[in-house]
Design an enzyme around this catalytic site. Structure first.
Site, short mmCIF file in Angstrom:
data_model
loop_
_atom_site.label_atom_id
_atom_site.label_comp_id
_atom_site.label_asym_id
_atom_site.label_seq_id
_atom_site.Cartn_x
_atom_site.Cartn_y
_atom_site.Cartn_z
N CYS A 93 0.80 -1.23 0.00
CA CYS A 93 0.00 0.00 0.00
C CYS A 93 0.83 1.28 0.00
CB CYS A 93 -0.99 0.00 1.15
SG CYS A 93 -0.24 0.01 2.79
N HIS B 288 -3.04 1.07 6.89
CA HIS B 288 -3.24 1.04 5.45
C HIS B 288 -2.95 2.46 4.95
CE1 HIS B 288 -4.50 0.14 1.52
NE2 HIS B 288 -5.66 0.76 1.58
N ASP C 83 -7.47 5.63 -3.41
CA ASP C 83 -6.68 4.49 -2.92
C ASP C 83 -6.28 3.62 -4.10
OD1 ASP C 83 -5.57 2.35 -1.64
OD2 ASP C 83 -7.23 2.02 -0.24
N GLU D 111 -13.89 10.05 18.45
CA GLU D 111 -14.47 8.73 18.74
C GLU D 111 -15.38 8.83 19.96
OE1 GLU D 111 -15.01 6.06 17.41
OE2 GLU D 111 -13.41 5.68 15.99
N GLU E 299 -19.82 11.61 16.07
CA GLU E 299 -19.16 10.45 15.43
C GLU E 299 -20.17 9.31 15.29
OE1 GLU E 299 -17.48 6.45 15.72
OE2 GLU E 299 -18.21 7.51 17.49
#
Length: 705
Positions: free
Chosen positions: A276, A340, A363, A460, A465
């Site tokens: 990646c 990632h 991506d 979070e 959220e």
């Protein structure tokens, strides 16, 4: 008289490069540059000399610019050289500035929406008094790029100082590794290298993106995300994650993008191998070369939601053995990657409702297809943050990557679906989202690290959220079903898997679970602890150690279970990047309460130290000293360094080194000759048969002689 015959056409490559912010491209800095690199929507100067004097009353001079072999309205600009030509941001024009006998100087203006690429020029001359034409084809390359400095360009960035980082900086960092030991891996983008623009043109042609779409950054970045991997159309890099790289270059050995693009252009074959961050490094090089602001983004603890439930689901047997597959999704199980890496690109989004311009995620690592091909994005960060999965492209997939809930399920014959929920963790996925801080480069530390998690999601656990995630769930029937299940079991025991912070290679570590019984009755517990070596994408390699047993915890008592893992147990089973996963699971006999947890950490390796024994003087031979401590109780064999820098001839140098005895220091000298003044950066990697994926970087100043 015959029509005018062209003697010379010249575009002042160096003089035009300055106002166009293209002066860093190597091609315009040659002794006698033959390549012109300018940006769209901004005038550039040229001159044409004829074999006889120009007659203003009778001679007509026409310039015809063309992109690609099938000119259309969008890919051709045709204009007459005139004194009274008025530039306009939406059309081509050529204004005559001055005539000196047989030499005409002029200025060309291009539309701000122009397709980018390598344009050709034809000069057509004739006379008012005769239909005869003379045609001259200009043989040199004229690259016209995106213009993020221009307020009318779709890639425009209001804070222009940031363009120094996101378009002009040719060295950076990519954060790799699990959450507790993530470190910046230096990467040399090298977007101004002479080989990069030709490689970009070759890629775009191979991707078959129509020439008239090459001015649209949405279509261009979506195409780039597809063509940097080789999955659909013989793109740049072959992805591989299994540790078998003998027939190519191991992903950890690359120091930058230039070598990869040069090999792709030269062989016209896919380059083995990428992972990646290698894909993301090449995407940054391509985007910055073309003029699209871009940054590399690392998501620590990244979800791969394979069935669009906006959850990552782990399944266990009745006795809490983890299943290796997803019984509800035969196509493939969800997975969690230690980290990632993808890219953000900057642009306005006139194709979407207002508010979705700015950074967009793309991506290039092939995970799931989108519209039938391995491509992903551009997904507006604002849409990901608010859970608006209805806007294009691939917002749902990116939302899950950074904010899915982790749900654990256990086979349960009494449950309607055959599975009951063990627990759900809202905090596990997307712990940090890192990129390089603008204007800072810290070769050895982390001063240049910037956490942009706030741009991807609300804090979070905050109401915003949860609402953003539930907003996404609302649009998906499958996700609704997963989130409707809640566990109603008795939970009177608490389990906690202790974090393992840092383990240097060659040292032991201990896995420990704390158990607290809050009930007034004793409890019998079956438990299992496992240490496994894993690839960074979450795929297990080898079990290093597993212990299972029973333990009794008295009423209101605390107990702990643990296992010690020695270096000789894990060293033979380590795979690339030395990532380990520790897993613990437990089931309570009396109440059938079940629990599972896991944690990732990385066995740490030393860095390469790069030193300069003397000042670096331009054009003078010098040496750099590379050193590395062998942390193992065994000899390192087959040692090799790779060093890349923008300021030395030959770009990437490879250097074999002697074997290194246990715990000894390897010191190697490398002769270099700097060819650029000012600050230059060195990026190095090291590999041996016993130890791989070792990195280092340094910056140095090059002085006048």
């Amino acid at each position: 008289m015959e029509p005018l015959q062209v003697d010379v056409v010249h575009f002042y490559p160096k003089e035009n490069a300055e106002p166009h912010n293209t002066l860093k491209f190597e091609a315009v800095n040659d002794e006698n540059p033959t390549t012109t690199i300018v940006r769209r929507g901004q005038p550039f100067n040229g001159v044409v000399r004829f074999t006889r004097p120009y007659d203003d009353n009778d001679d007509i001079v026409q310039l015809v610019f063309t992109l690609g072999d099938k000119p259309s309205m969008d890919t051709q600009g045709s204009m007459y050289l005139k004194y009274d030509s008025v530039p306009d941001i939406h059309s081509w024009s050529a204004k005559l500035l001055d005539v000196q006998e047989n030499t005409l100087s002029f200025v060309v203006s291009t539309p701000v929406t122009l397709p980018v690429g390598c344009w050709t020029l034809r000069v057509v001359t004739r006379q008012k008094s005769s239909p005869a034409r003379q045609i001259y084809d200009f043989e040199q390359d004229i690259y016209i790029l995106f213009n993020p400095w221009n307020p009318d360009d779709q890639t425009y960035m209001e804070d222009k100082s940031l363009l120094q980082e996101y378009v002009e900086n040719d060295v950076g960092k990519v954060w790799v590794g699990p959450i507790k030991t993530t470190r910046g891996k230096p990467w040399f983008y090298g977007q101004f290298d002479a080989v990069v623009l030709p490689a970009c043109m070759f890629m775009l042609d191979r991707a078959d993106i129509p020439f008239h779409q090459r001015g649209d950054p949405v279509k261009m970045t979506r195409t780039i995300s597809r063509i940097v991997n080789s999955n659909d159309d013989a793109g740049v890099l072959v992805g591989r994650w299994d540790g078998e790289y003998e027939d190519g270059t191991a992903p950890s050995e690359w120091t930058g993008s230039v070598e990869i693009l040069a090999q792709y252009l030269e062989t016209q074959q896919e380059v083995p191998y990428g992972q990646c961050w290698v894909f993301a490094g090449v995407v940054t090089t391509v985007c910055r070369a073309l003029g699209i602001p871009s940054r590399v983004v690392s998501n620590l603890v990244s979800a791969h939601d394979a069935n669009s439930s906006l959850t990552v689901d782990k399944y266990y047997t009745e006795t809490m053995e983890e299943l290796e597959f997803d019984p509800n999704n035969p196509q493939g199980a969800d997975s969690i990657w230690n980290y990632h890496v993808w890219n953000d690109v900057w642009m306005a989004r006139p194709d979407l409702p207002p508010g979705y311009g700015g950074w967009q995620a793309i991506d290039a690592t092939p995970q799931e297809t989108s519209s039938g091909m391995y491509q992903c994005g551009p997904a507006p960060l604002e849409a990901i943050k608010q859970g608006v999965i209805g806007v294009g492209h691939d917002v749902e997939f990116m939302l899950a990557s950074v904010n899915a809930d982790l749900m654990r399920w256990r086979q349960d014959p009494d449950a309607e679906t055959g599975y009951s929920m063990v627990d759900t963790n809202n905090y596990h996925i997307g712990r940090m989202i890192l990129t390089k801080k603008p204007f800072v480069f810290d070769p050895l530390g982390d001063e240049d690290r910037q956490d942009i998690i706030g741009e991807y999601k609300h804090r979070e656990g905050s109401a915003s959220e949860r609402m953003a995630l539930m907003n996404g769930v609302r649009y998906s029937e499958r996700a609704k079903r997963y989130y409707a299940v809640t566990s109603s079991l008795t939970n009177d025991l608490t389990f906690k898997l202790r974090d393992i912070d840092t383990v240097s290679i060659g040292n032991e570590f201990r896995v420990t679970v704390d158990i607290d019984n809050t009930s007034s009755e004793g409890r019998n517990i079956k438990a299992a602890l496992t240490a496994t070596s894993v690839f960074y994408n979450g795929v297990r390699a080898d079990i290093v150690k597993k212990v299972e047993g029973k333990i009794f915890v008295g009423p209101n008592q605390h107990e702990e279970i643990s296992v010690l893992v020695q270096a000789e147990e894990y060293l033979p089973k380590l795979v690339e990047y030395c990532n380990m996963k520790i897993s613990a699971m437990a089931i309570v006999d009396e109440t059938k309460q079940s629990w599972a947890d896991d944690d990732d950490f990385q066995i740490l390796k030393p860095n390469i130290l790069i030193k300069f024994n003397e000042d670096l003087i331009i054009g003078q031979p010098s040496t750099i000293v590379l050193s590395l401590v062998n942390p193992l109780e065994r000899t390192l064999t087959g040692c090799e360094f790779r060093v890349t820098s923008s300021g030395i001839a030959g770009r990437t140098l490879r250097l074999a080194a002697a074997d290194v005895a246990p715990r000894e220091t390897l010191i190697t000298e490398l002769p270099v000759q700097p060819n650029k003044l000012g600050k230059i950066n060195f990026v190095a990697t090291f590999k041996s048969t016993e130890l791989k994926d070792i990195n280092g970087a340094a910056s140095a100043e090059v002085f006048e002689g």
